[in-house]
Design an enzyme around this catalytic site. Structure first.
Site, PDB file in Angstrom:
ATOM      1  N   ARG A 103       0.635  -1.172   0.006  1.00 20.79           N
ATOM      2  CA  ARG A 103       0.037   0.030   0.059  1.00 20.79           C
ATOM      3  C   ARG A 103       0.958   1.302  -0.066  1.00 20.79           C
ATOM      4  O   ARG A 103       0.482   2.383  -0.602  1.00 20.79           O
ATOM      5  CB  ARG A 103      -0.978   0.054   1.085  1.00 20.79           C
ATOM      6  CG  ARG A 103      -1.833   1.227   1.312  1.00 20.79           C
ATOM      7  CD  ARG A 103      -2.416   1.672  -0.041  1.00 20.79           C
ATOM      8  NE  ARG A 103      -3.267   0.482  -0.614  1.00 20.79           N
ATOM      9  CZ  ARG A 103      -3.591   0.485  -2.034  1.00 20.79           C
ATOM     10  NH1 ARG A 103      -3.555   1.609  -2.644  1.00 20.79           N
ATOM     11  NH2 ARG A 103      -4.286  -0.418  -2.541  1.00 20.79           N
ATOM     12  N   LYS A 138       2.630  24.697  -1.858  1.00 25.20           N
ATOM     13  CA  LYS A 138       1.276  24.223  -1.789  1.00 25.20           C
ATOM     14  C   LYS A 138       1.329  22.559  -2.067  1.00 25.20           C
ATOM     15  O   LYS A 138       0.746  22.203  -2.940  1.00 25.20           O
ATOM     16  CB  LYS A 138       0.678  24.827  -2.767  1.00 25.20           C
ATOM     17  CG  LYS A 138       0.432  26.261  -2.713  1.00 25.20           C
ATOM     18  CD  LYS A 138      -0.527  26.985  -3.660  1.00 25.20           C
ATOM     19  CE  LYS A 138      -0.479  28.446  -3.549  1.00 25.20           C
ATOM     20  NZ  LYS A 138      -1.286  29.270  -4.687  1.00 25.20           N
ATOM     21  N   LYS A 170       6.548  37.930  -0.076  1.00 28.84           N
ATOM     22  CA  LYS A 170       5.115  38.078  -0.911  1.00 28.84           C
ATOM     23  C   LYS A 170       4.548  39.265  -0.507  1.00 28.84           C
ATOM     24  O   LYS A 170       4.979  40.231   0.391  1.00 28.84           O
ATOM     25  CB  LYS A 170       4.638  36.856  -0.517  1.00 28.84           C
ATOM     26  CG  LYS A 170       5.191  35.390  -1.188  1.00 28.84           C
ATOM     27  CD  LYS A 170       4.543  34.212  -1.112  1.00 28.84           C
ATOM     28  CE  LYS A 170       3.172  34.139  -1.758  1.00 28.84           C
ATOM     29  NZ  LYS A 170       3.267  33.616  -2.930  1.00 28.84           N
ATOM     30  N   GLU A 203       7.801  39.608  -4.572  1.00 25.02           N
ATOM     31  CA  GLU A 203       6.347  39.567  -5.421  1.00 25.02           C
ATOM     32  C   GLU A 203       5.965  41.011  -5.722  1.00 25.02           C
ATOM     33  O   GLU A 203       5.977  42.168  -4.843  1.00 25.02           O
ATOM     34  CB  GLU A 203       5.226  38.785  -4.414  1.00 25.02           C
ATOM     35  CG  GLU A 203       3.809  38.746  -5.301  1.00 25.02           C
ATOM     36  CD  GLU A 203       3.015  38.043  -4.481  1.00 25.02           C
ATOM     37  OE1 GLU A 203       2.916  36.791  -4.381  1.00 25.02           O
ATOM     38  OE2 GLU A 203       2.298  38.691  -3.475  1.00 25.02           O
ATOM     39  N   ASP A 225       2.767  38.870  -9.878  1.00 26.74           N
ATOM     40  CA  ASP A 225       1.516  37.966  -9.293  1.00 26.74           C
ATOM     41  C   ASP A 225       0.239  38.446  -9.882  1.00 26.74           C
ATOM     42  O   ASP A 225      -0.201  39.770  -9.934  1.00 26.74           O
ATOM     43  CB  ASP A 225       1.487  38.060  -7.823  1.00 26.74           C
ATOM     44  CG  ASP A 225       0.606  37.202  -7.126  1.00 26.74           C
ATOM     45  OD1 ASP A 225       0.497  36.141  -7.427  1.00 26.74           O
ATOM     46  OD2 ASP A 225      -0.387  37.719  -6.257  1.00 26.74           O
TER      47      ASP A 225
END
Length: 286
Positions: A103, A138, A170, A203, A225
């Site tokens: 598995r 992410k 950012k 950013e 962005d």
């Protein structure tokens, strides 16, 4: 730019042992109950879809961790384009051990192959531009090592691995710091104070912010962005090769070709890891 330093034997072993501890606990009681200790068998990794295979090398490490006497004959390598009915490898040895590893091998390989497949597909949409496809942070907690590895196998480029190996200023960093110049200057002071050598990405959300970065300098890449393709072209022209550029934010398979054509150097796509499906695989006794 490309960083594979996270793919160390120690890191992979730590991941595999933690994953096995989660799954096996105090024993694979199904196998212990039903399968004689002396039984030896073999199984094949059967492909049940079309895509890009990933996780073969990891499977070998998992089998070895479960039982060093398991032998794996690799028939297909990571990065191979596969179709229904292909056999990636054959594993042979103690039957209980094959079943205990099954598995974890499938969970990793199915997910990794799905990511590699999606990465390879989006890469084809870049056409003959020079843009390169980047992943992001992410990722699934405690599974990042496999997800970023899969992006590499699919032909993408790894962005920073975590918060520790690059500085990315950012929008919230910029706002909290008091603006573009303040954020960059504070960052350089921090690096000097702590004697660290880290790349700096900043950013920007508007052409005015791009101009502020150009006036301040001191960065290694400018992130653009959530800019539409036309605005990206304007930003690339404004930067004019002084810094590498990266497009980010809400990029889809419908928009990525136009974004690549804007002239940016990199395109970061969170969906590579957070929205990719799986490639159906099965470990079959024979």
């Amino acid at each position: 730019m490309q960083n594979t330093s996270y793919l160390t034997p120690e890191a992979l072993s730590t991941f595999i042992r933690a994953a096995l501890a989660e799954d096996v606990g105090n024993g694979d009681h199904s196998s212990l109950a039903a399968i004689p200790a002396e039984a030896r068998n073999r199984a094949k990794l059967l492909v049940k879809g079309e895509g890009v295979l990933a996780g073969v090398e990891l499977a070998q490490l998992i089998f070895r961790e479960v039982d060093a006497t398991l032998g794996m004959e690799q028939l297909l390598a990571d990065g191979t384009r596969v179709k229904y009915g292909d056999v990636a490898f054959i594993v042979e040895g103690p039957a209980r051990s094959i079943l205990t590893a099954e598995r974890l091998v499938l969970n990793c390989m199915q997910r990794m192959s799905g990511i590699a497949t999606h990465t390879a597909y989006l890469t084809t949409l870049l056409g003959d531009t020079h843009a390169r496809l980047l992943d992001t942070r992410k990722t699934t907690p405690n599974f990042r090592i496999c997800e970023k590895w899969a992006v590499l196998i699919g032909g993408g480029v790894n962005h920073r691995y975590g918060l520790f190996d690059m500085i990315m200023l950012k929008d919230n960093h910029v706002d909290y710091a008091g603006g573009i110049r303040a954020a960059i200057e504070a960052t350089h002071a921090y690096l000097a104070r702590t004697n660290r050598d880290l790349g700096i990405v900043i950013e920007t959300r508007t052409l005015a912010e791009v101009q502020q970065v150009l006036e301040t300098g001191g960065v290694d890449r400018i992130m653009l962005d959530n800019m539409p393709a036309e605005q990206l072209r304007e930003a690339v022209a404004l930067i004019n090769g002084r810094f590498p550029t990266e497009a980010s934010g809400g990029i889809t398979e419908q928009t990525i070709a136009a974004i690549a054509a804007s002239g940016v150097d990199y395109i970061s796509v969170g969906a590579l890891t957070h929205s990719a499906g799986i490639l159906d695989l099965s470990l079959k006794a024979f």
